[in-house]
Design a protein around this motif. Structure first.
Motif, short mmCIF file in Angstrom:
data_model
loop_
_atom_site.label_atom_id
_atom_site.label_comp_id
_atom_site.label_asym_id
_atom_site.label_seq_id
_atom_site.Cartn_x
_atom_site.Cartn_y
_atom_site.Cartn_z
N THR A 73 0.84 -1.16 0.07
CA THR A 73 -0.06 -0.02 -0.03
C THR A 73 0.98 1.35 0.02
O THR A 73 0.60 2.22 -0.78
N ILE A 74 1.80 1.22 0.80
CA ILE A 74 2.90 2.37 0.96
C ILE A 74 3.62 2.62 -0.50
O ILE A 74 3.54 3.81 -0.90
N SER A 75 4.04 1.56 -1.15
CA SER A 75 4.66 1.75 -2.27
C SER A 75 3.63 2.20 -3.32
O SER A 75 4.23 3.34 -4.23
N ARG A 76 2.49 1.87 -3.59
CA ARG A 76 1.35 2.69 -4.25
C ARG A 76 1.32 4.12 -3.91
O ARG A 76 1.30 5.00 -5.12
N GLN A 77 1.14 4.29 -2.45
CA GLN A 77 0.93 5.73 -2.26
C GLN A 77 2.34 6.82 -2.46
O GLN A 77 2.06 7.88 -2.75
N MET A 78 3.35 5.95 -2.31
CA MET A 78 4.56 6.76 -2.39
C MET A 78 4.70 7.00 -4.08
O MET A 78 5.15 8.29 -4.54
N ALA A 79 4.26 6.24 -4.88
CA ALA A 79 4.24 6.36 -6.35
C ALA A 79 3.35 7.41 -6.75
O ALA A 79 3.74 8.39 -7.45
N LYS A 80 2.25 7.52 -5.88
CA LYS A 80 1.07 8.67 -6.23
C LYS A 80 1.89 10.02 -5.81
O LYS A 80 1.92 11.11 -6.44
N LEU A 81 2.64 10.18 -4.55
CA LEU A 81 3.15 11.45 -4.20
C LEU A 81 4.27 11.73 -5.09
O LEU A 81 4.58 12.96 -5.40
N GLU A 82 5.14 10.86 -5.94
CA GLU A 82 6.19 11.02 -6.67
C GLU A 82 5.38 11.46 -7.91
O GLU A 82 5.94 12.73 -8.66
N GLU A 83 4.40 10.93 -8.49
CA GLU A 83 3.53 11.39 -9.52
C GLU A 83 3.07 12.97 -9.51
O GLU A 83 3.12 13.60 -10.46
N LEU A 84 2.77 13.22 -8.24
CA LEU A 84 2.18 14.50 -7.73
C LEU A 84 3.42 15.68 -7.89
O LEU A 84 3.12 16.68 -7.36
N GLY A 85 4.87 15.03 -7.73
CA GLY A 85 5.78 16.11 -7.65
C GLY A 85 6.04 16.39 -6.41
O GLY A 85 6.75 17.41 -6.19
N LEU A 86 5.42 15.74 -5.18
CA LEU A 86 5.99 16.02 -3.75
C LEU A 86 7.13 15.20 -3.25
O LEU A 86 7.52 16.04 -2.40
N ILE A 87 7.56 14.13 -3.90
CA ILE A 87 8.61 13.74 -3.50
C ILE A 87 9.45 13.12 -4.53
O ILE A 87 8.84 13.06 -5.70
N GLU A 88 10.68 12.75 -4.58
CA GLU A 88 11.47 12.42 -5.38
C GLU A 88 12.46 11.31 -5.01
O GLU A 88 12.31 11.01 -3.58
N ARG A 89 12.43 10.10 -5.47
CA ARG A 89 13.00 8.71 -5.11
C ARG A 89 14.19 8.60 -5.93
O ARG A 89 14.43 8.79 -7.12
N ARG A 90 15.08 8.08 -5.23
CA ARG A 90 16.46 7.51 -5.98
C ARG A 90 16.99 6.18 -5.18
O ARG A 90 16.60 6.06 -3.99
N ALA A 91 18.02 5.64 -5.84
CA ALA A 91 18.43 4.32 -5.27
C ALA A 91 19.22 4.94 -3.94
O ALA A 91 19.89 5.90 -4.03
N SER A 92 19.21 4.19 -2.92
CA SER A 92 19.89 4.29 -1.74
C SER A 92 21.52 4.36 -1.90
O SER A 92 22.04 3.65 -2.63
N ALA A 93 22.37 5.22 -1.14
CA ALA A 93 23.65 5.02 -1.37
C ALA A 93 24.24 3.86 -0.54
O ALA A 93 25.22 3.35 -0.96
N ALA A 94 23.38 3.28 0.29
CA ALA A 94 24.11 2.23 1.17
C ALA A 94 23.67 0.81 0.46
O ALA A 94 24.26 0.06 0.67
N ASP A 95 22.33 1.02 -0.05
CA ASP A 95 21.73 -0.33 -0.72
C ASP A 95 21.21 0.16 -1.93
O ASP A 95 19.86 0.67 -1.77
N LYS A 96 21.69 -0.14 -2.96
CA LYS A 96 20.96 0.26 -4.35
C LYS A 96 19.71 -0.42 -4.55
O LYS A 96 19.04 0.10 -5.54
N ARG A 97 19.62 -1.50 -3.85
CA ARG A 97 18.05 -2.22 -4.08
C ARG A 97 16.86 -1.41 -3.46
O ARG A 97 15.73 -1.36 -3.82
N ILE A 98 17.23 -0.50 -2.60
CA ILE A 98 16.33 0.39 -1.88
C ILE A 98 16.26 1.62 -2.50
O ILE A 98 17.27 2.46 -2.86
N ARG A 99 15.02 1.98 -3.06
CA ARG A 99 14.72 3.28 -3.22
C ARG A 99 14.12 4.38 -2.25
O ARG A 99 13.35 4.01 -1.57
#
Length: 150
Positions: A73-99
């Motif tokens: 659920t959080i993943s879908r909602q975070m995608a919505k926040l990103e789509e709205l331009g309210l957050i930005e996501r990128r790969a973690s510096a510590a673990d590239k598997r984590i956005r």
């Protein structure tokens, strides 16, 4: 130091905390805050934006843990926040598997509006409290939260 406390005081403290948590978690509380801020944000997205603003950069699993929701659920909602331009996501510096998510410039403006609205609402509720009383409450709640998180 006293290792046991009056059970009646502890029951009263527990009851007050439960009342606070229930009141804070009411959907109408978030709706009122969003309306007071005058922003176009779905009530379900508000706690996520607040979590990213407070703890970011932060991944989906940690947001899910902090908000008590499942990570899909959080993943879908975070995608919505990103789509709205309210957050930005990128790969973690510590673990590239984590956005990890951070709040965007647009998101920071929205968070500022929410913070201002929260302050206005709090001032209405706490109008009869003195600054000294509020500071005592702040210190004791911070101490309690810190002890609880240990």
């Amino acid at each position: 130091m006293n290792n046991t406390h009056d059970p009646e005081i502890l029951r009263g403290l527990h009851a007050a905390i439960i009342d606070l948590v229930e009141e804070i978690n009411r959907p109408s509380r978030d709706e009122r805050l969003v309306a007071e801020a005058g922003i176009p944000l779905d009530r379900a997205l508000f706690p996520l934006l607040a979590s990213v603003a407070r703890y970011g950069p932060i991944g989906v699993v940690e947001v899910a843990d902090r908000t008590g929701r499942d990570h899909t659920t959080i993943s879908r909602q975070m995608a919505k926040l990103e789509e709205l331009g309210l957050i930005e996501r990128r790969a973690s510096a510590a673990d590239k598997r984590i956005r990890e998510a951070t709040v965007s410039a647009k998101g920071r403006k929205m968070v500022a509006a929410l913070n201002a609205a929260r302050e206005r609402l709090a001032n209405r509720i706490l109008i009869s409290w003195t600054d000294a009383e509020l500071d005592d409450l702040r210190k004791l709640l911070r101490r309690f939260a810190d002890d609880l998180m240990r």
